[in-house]
Design an enzyme around this catalytic site. Structure first.
Site, PDB file in Angstrom:
ATOM      1  N   MET A  62       0.876  -1.358  -0.049  1.00 41.23           N
ATOM      2  CA  MET A  62       0.100  -0.008   0.203  1.00 41.23           C
ATOM      3  C   MET A  62       0.746   1.351  -0.081  1.00 41.23           C
ATOM      4  O   MET A  62       1.891   1.220   0.928  1.00 41.23           O
ATOM      5  CB  MET A  62      -0.802   0.127   1.136  1.00 41.23           C
ATOM      6  CG  MET A  62      -1.805   1.159   1.359  1.00 41.23           C
ATOM      7  SD  MET A  62      -3.088   1.119   2.633  1.00 41.23           S
ATOM      8  CE  MET A  62      -4.001   2.448   2.302  1.00 41.23           C
ATOM      9  N   ILE A  64       0.517   5.374  -0.552  1.00 40.05           N
ATOM     10  CA  ILE A  64       0.156   6.761  -0.772  1.00 40.05           C
ATOM     11  C   ILE A  64       1.261   7.703  -0.837  1.00 40.05           C
ATOM     12  O   ILE A  64       2.181   7.686  -0.109  1.00 40.05           O
ATOM     13  CB  ILE A  64      -0.880   7.436   0.190  1.00 40.05           C
ATOM     14  CG1 ILE A  64      -1.981   6.447   0.660  1.00 40.05           C
ATOM     15  CG2 ILE A  64      -0.971   8.670  -0.044  1.00 40.05           C
ATOM     16  CD1 ILE A  64      -2.909   6.488  -0.730  1.00 40.05           C
ATOM     17  N   GLY A  72      -5.835  11.820   4.607  1.00 39.19           N
ATOM     18  CA  GLY A  72      -7.078  10.931   4.817  1.00 39.19           C
ATOM     19  C   GLY A  72      -7.333  10.008   3.571  1.00 39.19           C
ATOM     20  O   GLY A  72      -8.126   8.905   3.631  1.00 39.19           O
ATOM     21  N   ALA A  75      -6.499   6.257   4.442  1.00 37.09           N
ATOM     22  CA  ALA A  75      -7.863   5.556   5.562  1.00 37.09           C
ATOM     23  C   ALA A  75      -9.088   5.145   4.537  1.00 37.09           C
ATOM     24  O   ALA A  75      -9.816   4.138   4.599  1.00 37.09           O
ATOM     25  CB  ALA A  75      -8.383   6.534   6.292  1.00 37.09           C
ATOM     26  N   GLU A  97       0.307  -8.515   4.795  1.00 41.52           N
ATOM     27  CA  GLU A  97       1.608  -9.210   4.517  1.00 41.52           C
ATOM     28  C   GLU A  97       2.986  -8.351   5.376  1.00 41.52           C
ATOM     29  O   GLU A  97       2.958  -7.148   4.820  1.00 41.52           O
ATOM     30  CB  GLU A  97       1.849  -9.474   3.140  1.00 41.52           C
ATOM     31  CG  GLU A  97       3.221 -10.106   2.999  1.00 41.52           C
ATOM     32  CD  GLU A  97       3.407 -10.518   1.482  1.00 41.52           C
ATOM     33  OE1 GLU A  97       2.357 -10.705   0.880  1.00 41.52           O
ATOM     34  OE2 GLU A  97       4.510 -10.150   0.888  1.00 41.52           O
TER      35      GLU A  97
HETATM   36  C1  LIG Z   1       0.926   4.337   5.493  1.00 42.66           C
HETATM   37  C2  LIG Z   1       0.059   5.344   4.417  1.00 42.66           C
HETATM   38  C3  LIG Z   1      -0.420   4.377   3.352  1.00 42.66           C
HETATM   39  C4  LIG Z   1      -1.041   6.086   5.091  1.00 42.66           C
HETATM   40  O1  LIG Z   1      -1.517   6.800   4.171  1.00 42.66           O
HETATM   41  P1  LIG Z   1      -1.857   8.176   4.388  1.00 42.66           P
HETATM   42  O2  LIG Z   1      -3.029   8.752   3.209  1.00 42.66           O
HETATM   43  O3  LIG Z   1      -1.070   9.308   4.791  1.00 42.66           O
HETATM   44  O4  LIG Z   1      -2.671   7.913   5.600  1.00 42.66           O
HETATM   45  P2  LIG Z   1      -4.160   8.941   6.221  1.00 42.66           P
HETATM   46  O5  LIG Z   1      -3.823  10.352   6.021  1.00 42.66           O
HETATM   47  O6  LIG Z   1      -5.503   8.327   5.649  1.00 42.66           O
HETATM   48  O7  LIG Z   1      -4.140   8.478   7.791  1.00 42.66           O
HETATM   49  C5  LIG Z   1      -2.930   8.018   8.517  1.00 42.66           C
HETATM   50  C6  LIG Z   1      -2.787   8.840   9.537  1.00 42.66           C
HETATM   51  O8  LIG Z   1      -3.808   9.623  10.190  1.00 42.66           O
HETATM   52  C7  LIG Z   1      -4.480   8.797  11.227  1.00 42.66           C
HETATM   53  N1  LIG Z   1      -5.889   9.073  11.010  1.00 42.66           N
HETATM   54  C8  LIG Z   1      -6.410   8.996   9.958  1.00 42.66           C
HETATM   55  N2  LIG Z   1      -7.751   9.659  10.037  1.00 42.66           N
HETATM   56  C9  LIG Z   1      -7.721  10.071  11.374  1.00 42.66           C
HETATM   57  C10 LIG Z   1      -8.733  10.849  12.121  1.00 42.66           C
HETATM   58  N3  LIG Z   1      -9.840  11.118  11.736  1.00 42.66           N
HETATM   59  N4  LIG Z   1      -8.447  11.223  13.433  1.00 42.66           N
HETATM   60  C11 LIG Z   1      -7.258  10.733  13.988  1.00 42.66           C
HETATM   61  N5  LIG Z   1      -6.179  10.278  13.055  1.00 42.66           N
HETATM   62  C12 LIG Z   1      -6.610   9.826  12.045  1.00 42.66           C
HETATM   63  C13 LIG Z   1      -3.822   7.371  11.270  1.00 42.66           C
HETATM   64  O9  LIG Z   1      -3.822   6.966  12.384  1.00 42.66           O
HETATM   65  C14 LIG Z   1      -2.487   7.960  10.781  1.00 42.66           C
HETATM   66  O10 LIG Z   1      -1.749   8.940  11.819  1.00 42.66           O
HETATM   67  P3  LIG Z   1      -0.574  10.205  11.645  1.00 42.66           P
HETATM   68  O11 LIG Z   1      -1.340  10.998  10.400  1.00 42.66           O
HETATM   69  O12 LIG Z   1      -0.660  10.600  12.897  1.00 42.66           O
HETATM   70  O13 LIG Z   1       0.557   9.201  11.157  1.00 42.66           O
HETATM   71  C15 LIG Z   1       1.040   6.316   3.689  1.00 42.66           C
HETATM   72  O14 LIG Z   1       1.875   6.985   4.690  1.00 42.66           O
HETATM   73  C16 LIG Z   1       2.199   5.625   2.788  1.00 42.66           C
HETATM   74  O15 LIG Z   1       2.272   5.224   1.745  1.00 42.66           O
HETATM   75  N6  LIG Z   1       3.507   5.393   3.473  1.00 42.66           N
HETATM   76  C17 LIG Z   1       4.683   4.802   2.983  1.00 42.66           C
HETATM   77  C18 LIG Z   1       4.564   3.278   2.445  1.00 42.66           C
HETATM   78  C19 LIG Z   1       4.031   2.365   3.578  1.00 42.66           C
HETATM   79  O16 LIG Z   1       4.605   2.321   4.872  1.00 42.66           O
HETATM   80  N7  LIG Z   1       3.080   1.443   3.281  1.00 42.66           N
HETATM   81  C20 LIG Z   1       2.297   0.546   4.139  1.00 42.66           C
HETATM   82  C21 LIG Z   1       2.981  -0.838   4.219  1.00 42.66           C
HETATM   83  S1  LIG Z   1       2.925  -1.624   2.734  1.00 42.66           S
END
Ligand SMILES: CC(C)(COP(=O)(O)OP(=O)(O)OC[C@H]1O[C@@H](n2cnc3c(N)ncnc32)[C@H](O)[C@@H]1OP(=O)(O)O)[C@@H](O)C(=O)NCCC(=O)NCCS
Length: 165
Positions: A62, A64, A72, A75, A97
């Site tokens: 995954m 982003i 968001g 999520a 995984e």
């Molecule tokens: C991990 C990943 C997929 C998350 O995607 P994202 O779009 O940045 O995530 P979101 O904005 O939807 O939400 C993630 C964060 O918000 C939190 N969150 C989402 N909605 C929230 C809400 N309404 N209130 C509080 N926390 C919230 C999550 O717990 C997380 O916390 P953080 O921002 O404090 O770290 C992205 O950061 C990424 O691609 N990372 C690199 C690759 C990776 O690690 N992939 C996963 C393993 S394969």
């Protein structure tokens, strides 16, 4: 899947180990009168066989892309994919995984949100601790396994201040 200006496509393919689904998330925007698309992220899910007649989707990758992180999209993408697999009767449970710390954090948020919609996770029942009803509802309706729903219960207890739904 449509998310206020962000869209996506999903494609299912048959590989040697079973089915794999790829989901791509993109932003549709307009520049100088032309409609353009920017990749926001993607997700791949492999389907594993579970004896005798079930499957176990496993989130394999995954991502982003950095300019779109923390808005968001992750999520919403995970929520949409999770809802899709929950609707399939042949799915036993949904796993990941070798999940990274940031993925676990994201999954915790999504699953706590889902759990809070189940009657057995109502606020007045949470303080009584983990119950068999919670286990059954989480497993039957959210397709999450024992370790994950026990963690979700603990998080639900502390989620009022932690998450903003
Ligand atoms: C991990 C990943 C997929 C998350 O995607 P994202 O779009 O940045 O995530 P979101 O904005 O939807 O939400 C993630 C964060 O918000 C939190 N969150 C989402 N909605 C929230 C809400 N309404 N209130 C509080 N926390 C919230 C999550 O717990 C997380 O916390 P953080 O921002 O404090 O770290 C992205 O950061 C990424 O691609 N990372 C690199 C690759 C990776 O690690 N992939 C996963 C393993 S394969």
């Amino acid at each position: 899947m449509l998310m206020s200006g962000v869209g996506g496509w999903a494609r299912e393919q048959r590989g040697s180990d079973g089915h794999c689904m790829g989901v791509c998330l993109f932003e549709k925007y307009n520049k100088d009168g032309e409609t353009l698309y920017a990749t926001v992220g993607y997700m791949t899910v492999y389907n594993y066989y579970v004896y005798p007649d079930k499957t176990r989707p496993r989130v394999s990758q995954m991502l982003i892309l950095p300019p779109f992180q923390g808005e968001g999209h992750g999520a919403q993408l995970l929520e949409a994919v999770h809802r899709f697999y929950c609707s399939l009767p042949k799915v036993q449970d949904i796993t990941a995984e070798d999940p990274s710390e940031s993925y676990v954090k994201l999954r915790d948020y999504v699953l706590v949100k889902f759990c809070q919609g189940l009657p057995s996770f109502a606020v007045d029942k949470l303080h009584l601790g983990f119950s068999a009803d919670m286990a059954k509802e989480a497993q039957d309706q959210l397709k999450i396994n024992k370790v994950t729903y026990e963690a979700a219960t603990i998080l639900c207890l502390g989620s009022v201040n932690r998450f903003v739904f």
